[in-house]
Design a protein around this motif. Sequence first.
Motif, PDB file in Angstrom:
ATOM      1  N   TRP A  95     -18.324  -3.605  23.931  1.00  0.00           N
ATOM      2  CA  TRP A  95     -19.122  -3.528  22.663  1.00  0.00           C
ATOM      3  C   TRP A  95     -20.663  -3.227  23.198  1.00  0.00           C
ATOM      4  O   TRP A  95     -21.215  -3.661  23.858  1.00  0.00           O
ATOM      5  N   VAL A  96     -20.916  -1.999  22.522  1.00  0.00           N
ATOM      6  CA  VAL A  96     -22.149  -1.150  23.003  1.00  0.00           C
ATOM      7  C   VAL A  96     -23.288  -0.967  22.054  1.00  0.00           C
ATOM      8  O   VAL A  96     -23.093  -0.776  20.897  1.00  0.00           O
ATOM      9  N   LEU A  97     -24.326  -1.538  22.138  1.00  0.00           N
ATOM     10  CA  LEU A  97     -25.634  -1.058  21.689  1.00  0.00           C
ATOM     11  C   LEU A  97     -26.143   0.350  22.040  1.00  0.00           C
ATOM     12  O   LEU A  97     -26.487   0.247  23.125  1.00  0.00           O
ATOM     13  N   PRO A  98     -26.336   1.406  21.200  1.00  0.00           N
ATOM     14  CA  PRO A  98     -26.357   2.623  21.711  1.00  0.00           C
ATOM     15  C   PRO A  98     -27.867   2.907  22.058  1.00  0.00           C
ATOM     16  O   PRO A  98     -28.820   2.156  21.418  1.00  0.00           O
ATOM     17  N   ARG A  99     -28.183   4.000  23.052  1.00  0.00           N
ATOM     18  CA  ARG A  99     -29.332   4.148  23.216  1.00  0.00           C
ATOM     19  C   ARG A  99     -30.021   5.032  22.175  1.00  0.00           C
ATOM     20  O   ARG A  99     -31.564   4.995  22.053  1.00  0.00           O
ATOM     21  N   THR A 100     -29.274   5.579  21.344  1.00  0.00           N
ATOM     22  CA  THR A 100     -29.880   6.376  20.209  1.00  0.00           C
ATOM     23  C   THR A 100     -29.385   5.710  18.675  1.00  0.00           C
ATOM     24  O   THR A 100     -28.625   5.137  18.713  1.00  0.00           O
ATOM     25  N   PHE A 175     -21.734  -5.465  26.142  1.00  0.00           N
ATOM     26  CA  PHE A 175     -20.939  -6.586  26.300  1.00  0.00           C
ATOM     27  C   PHE A 175     -19.446  -6.392  26.501  1.00  0.00           C
ATOM     28  O   PHE A 175     -18.849  -5.501  26.031  1.00  0.00           O
ATOM     29  N   THR A 176     -18.984  -7.025  27.687  1.00  0.00           N
ATOM     30  CA  THR A 176     -17.691  -6.480  28.112  1.00  0.00           C
ATOM     31  C   THR A 176     -16.627  -7.312  27.465  1.00  0.00           C
ATOM     32  O   THR A 176     -15.492  -6.773  27.703  1.00  0.00           O
ATOM     33  N   GLU A 177     -16.689  -8.490  26.868  1.00  0.00           N
ATOM     34  CA  GLU A 177     -15.852  -9.322  26.262  1.00  0.00           C
ATOM     35  C   GLU A 177     -16.317  -9.877  24.592  1.00  0.00           C
ATOM     36  O   GLU A 177     -17.522  -9.980  24.759  1.00  0.00           O
ATOM     37  N   PRO A 178     -15.392 -10.106  23.769  1.00  0.00           N
ATOM     38  CA  PRO A 178     -15.798 -10.613  22.593  1.00  0.00           C
ATOM     39  C   PRO A 178     -16.007 -12.029  22.741  1.00  0.00           C
ATOM     40  O   PRO A 178     -15.386 -12.861  23.782  1.00  0.00           O
ATOM     41  N   GLY A 179     -16.945 -12.467  21.898  1.00  0.00           N
ATOM     42  CA  GLY A 179     -17.346 -13.863  22.048  1.00  0.00           C
ATOM     43  C   GLY A 179     -18.973 -14.237  22.012  1.00  0.00           C
ATOM     44  O   GLY A 179     -19.593 -13.209  21.754  1.00  0.00           O
ATOM     45  N   VAL A 180     -19.238 -15.304  22.031  1.00  0.00           N
ATOM     46  CA  VAL A 180     -20.854 -15.818  21.920  1.00  0.00           C
ATOM     47  C   VAL A 180     -21.517 -15.694  23.242  1.00  0.00           C
ATOM     48  O   VAL A 180     -20.916 -16.286  24.217  1.00  0.00           O
TER      49      VAL A 180
END
Length: 209
Positions: A95-100, A175-180
Amino acid sequence: MRTLKKTSLLAAAIGAVAALLFSGTAQAATTISSGHVDVFAIAYDDTANKLDLNVKIYSTGQTIEPADALFDVHSGHQVTMASATACRWDAGANWVLPRTEQTGKIWAGWNTDGLNLASFGGNVKVNLVSYSAPAGGHVSIYDSTTNTTRLHTNSGCGASAITVTESHHHPTWVFTEPGVYTLTLRLSGTHSVDGAVTSDPVTYTFDVG
């Protein structure tokens, strides 16, 4: 060398709920699921000789405390990687928050608008104190343009603190896995007049999946 303590996911979830819902006045968290946000809004209070770490939301102009923010890293952020890159991402779903900036996704960065970086020798540090994550989960923050991992929750990656030299910057978050996930962070720096200064530790919560 700082030893990072990984707390249990159950304890972190209970702590996050308690902090968000029962912090004296039962204030609900501000959920952030898209748009321009500086996760680290860095400032210095020269009357108290103390650094400060907050969250700036550009769509509303708000600056809020990390405890009052819940980052919703929803399924729109999911990216499938063909192979793993050490200290960066895993093979398969991440899960990625992108740079742009991209529509519908969190565009996460930091700023040092609240202080004069030159007074700190050109940098302050965002130090990872502790974290919690789902089983097998890690967080990385990296710069693809310089091929530099700025922060990683795996102590073996040797990136337990971000050296912030920019007035405003947006890296890539993974983030490499789902969850909190919870990240407890503390600012530190050396002021030209006041000497070594820090912030209180603050905790960020990311709901991934």
